[in-house]
Design a protein around this motif. Structure first.
Motif, PDB file in Angstrom:
ATOM      1  N   LEU A 182       0.819  -1.211   0.000  1.00 12.59           N
ATOM      2  CA  LEU A 182       0.000   0.000   0.000  1.00 12.59           C
ATOM      3  C   LEU A 182       0.852   1.259   0.000  1.00 12.59           C
ATOM      4  O   LEU A 182       0.479   2.265  -0.623  1.00 12.59           O
ATOM      5  N   LEU A 183       1.992   1.244   0.682  1.00 15.79           N
ATOM      6  CA  LEU A 183       2.883   2.392   0.637  1.00 15.79           C
ATOM      7  C   LEU A 183       3.436   2.604  -0.767  1.00 15.79           C
ATOM      8  O   LEU A 183       3.568   3.753  -1.226  1.00 15.79           O
ATOM      9  N   ALA A 184       3.742   1.517  -1.469  1.00 13.74           N
ATOM     10  CA  ALA A 184       4.214   1.645  -2.846  1.00 13.74           C
ATOM     11  C   ALA A 184       3.121   2.215  -3.757  1.00 13.74           C
ATOM     12  O   ALA A 184       3.389   3.076  -4.601  1.00 13.74           O
ATOM     13  N   LEU A 185       1.884   1.763  -3.563  1.00 10.00           N
ATOM     14  CA  LEU A 185       0.778   2.307  -4.351  1.00 10.00           C
ATOM     15  C   LEU A 185       0.531   3.778  -4.046  1.00 10.00           C
ATOM     16  O   LEU A 185       0.306   4.586  -4.956  1.00 10.00           O
ATOM     17  N   ALA A 186       0.578   4.142  -2.766  1.00  8.60           N
ATOM     18  CA  ALA A 186       0.373   5.543  -2.394  1.00  8.60           C
ATOM     19  C   ALA A 186       1.485   6.422  -2.940  1.00  8.60           C
ATOM     20  O   ALA A 186       1.233   7.553  -3.373  1.00  8.60           O
ATOM     21  N   TYR A 187       2.693   5.910  -2.964  1.00  7.80           N
ATOM     22  CA  TYR A 187       3.810   6.674  -3.524  1.00  7.80           C
ATOM     23  C   TYR A 187       3.630   6.895  -5.023  1.00  7.80           C
ATOM     24  O   TYR A 187       3.887   7.979  -5.533  1.00  7.80           O
ATOM     25  N   ARG A 188       3.158   5.875  -5.730  1.00  8.00           N
ATOM     26  CA  ARG A 188       2.923   6.020  -7.173  1.00  8.00           C
ATOM     27  C   ARG A 188       1.813   7.035  -7.452  1.00  8.00           C
ATOM     28  O   ARG A 188       1.899   7.829  -8.388  1.00  8.00           O
ATOM     29  N   LEU A 246       3.304  10.460  -6.882  1.00  2.56           N
ATOM     30  CA  LEU A 246       4.163  10.882  -7.992  1.00  2.56           C
ATOM     31  C   LEU A 246       3.337  11.376  -9.171  1.00  2.56           C
ATOM     32  O   LEU A 246       3.723  12.334  -9.852  1.00  2.56           O
ATOM     33  N   GLY A 247       2.208  10.756  -9.427  1.00  2.52           N
ATOM     34  CA  GLY A 247       1.382  11.155 -10.563  1.00  2.52           C
ATOM     35  C   GLY A 247       0.592  12.418 -10.327  1.00  2.52           C
ATOM     36  O   GLY A 247       0.499  13.284 -11.196  1.00  2.52           O
ATOM     37  N   ASP A 248       0.010  12.582  -9.144  1.00  2.00           N
ATOM     38  CA  ASP A 248      -0.876  13.708  -8.874  1.00  2.00           C
ATOM     39  C   ASP A 248      -0.240  14.809  -8.039  1.00  2.00           C
ATOM     40  O   ASP A 248      -0.701  15.941  -8.055  1.00  2.00           O
ATOM     41  N   GLY A 249       0.756  14.496  -7.255  1.00  2.00           N
ATOM     42  CA  GLY A 249       1.341  15.465  -6.349  1.00  2.00           C
ATOM     43  C   GLY A 249       0.644  15.519  -5.001  1.00  2.00           C
ATOM     44  O   GLY A 249       1.040  16.283  -4.132  1.00  2.00           O
ATOM     45  N   ASN A 250      -0.414  14.751  -4.813  1.00  2.00           N
ATOM     46  CA  ASN A 250      -1.073  14.632  -3.507  1.00  2.00           C
ATOM     47  C   ASN A 250      -1.576  13.203  -3.351  1.00  2.00           C
ATOM     48  O   ASN A 250      -1.539  12.414  -4.276  1.00  2.00           O
ATOM     49  N   ASP A 251      -2.040  12.902  -2.154  1.00  2.00           N
ATOM     50  CA  ASP A 251      -2.503  11.535  -1.911  1.00  2.00           C
ATOM     51  C   ASP A 251      -4.002  11.468  -1.654  1.00  2.00           C
ATOM     52  O   ASP A 251      -4.488  10.506  -1.083  1.00  2.00           O
TER      53      ASP A 251
END
Length: 125
Positions: A90-96, A99-104
């Motif tokens: 889940l941390l890897a998915l949240a990081y991706r 990276l794409g949007d600039g927010n989570d």
């Protein structure tokens, strides 16, 4: 001595579960990850609170018939490993996503809103 767990530990498990579910319902992905972490810890503590799980281990000896049940301990160890793997994923998915949007933040699903608006007149009729 009774076999019932103390009230403080039961309340701690309840607080861990409620905080974990609350964090999972947030729109921030990092809060959802922390919620899953709290749920994992709550599951581990509740497994250790099962009947006679917190007694002497078999190798230390002690009074006759007072031995620790290894099954809740093995299940808690398995739950720790599974929680660690899910958290890493889940941390890897949240990081991706970050990276794409600039927010989570989880964005609104426009298609879901459109379908909801289409079904509203049917509900009122």
């Amino acid at each position: 001595m009774s076999d019932a767990p103390s009230l403080l530990l039961v309340l701690a498990v309840g607080v861990l579960y409620s905080c974990g579910f609350y964090l999972m319902l947030q729109r921030s992905l990092m809060r959802a990850v922390f919620g899953i972490l709290l749920l994992g810890h709550a599951a581990n503590v509740s497994l250790m609170l099962t009947d006679r799980a917190i007694t002497l281990p078999p190798l230390l000896g002690g009074p006759e018939g007072v031995l620790s049940d290894p099954l809740p301990q093995a299940m808690a160890l398995t739950a720790i490993v599974i929680t660690f793997g899910v958290t890493t994923f889940l941390l890897a998915l949240a990081y991706r996503v970050w990276l794409g949007d600039g927010n989570d933040e989880v964005p609104d699903d426009l298609e879901d809103r459109r379908i909801g608006r289409l079904q509203e007149p049917e509900d009122s009729a």
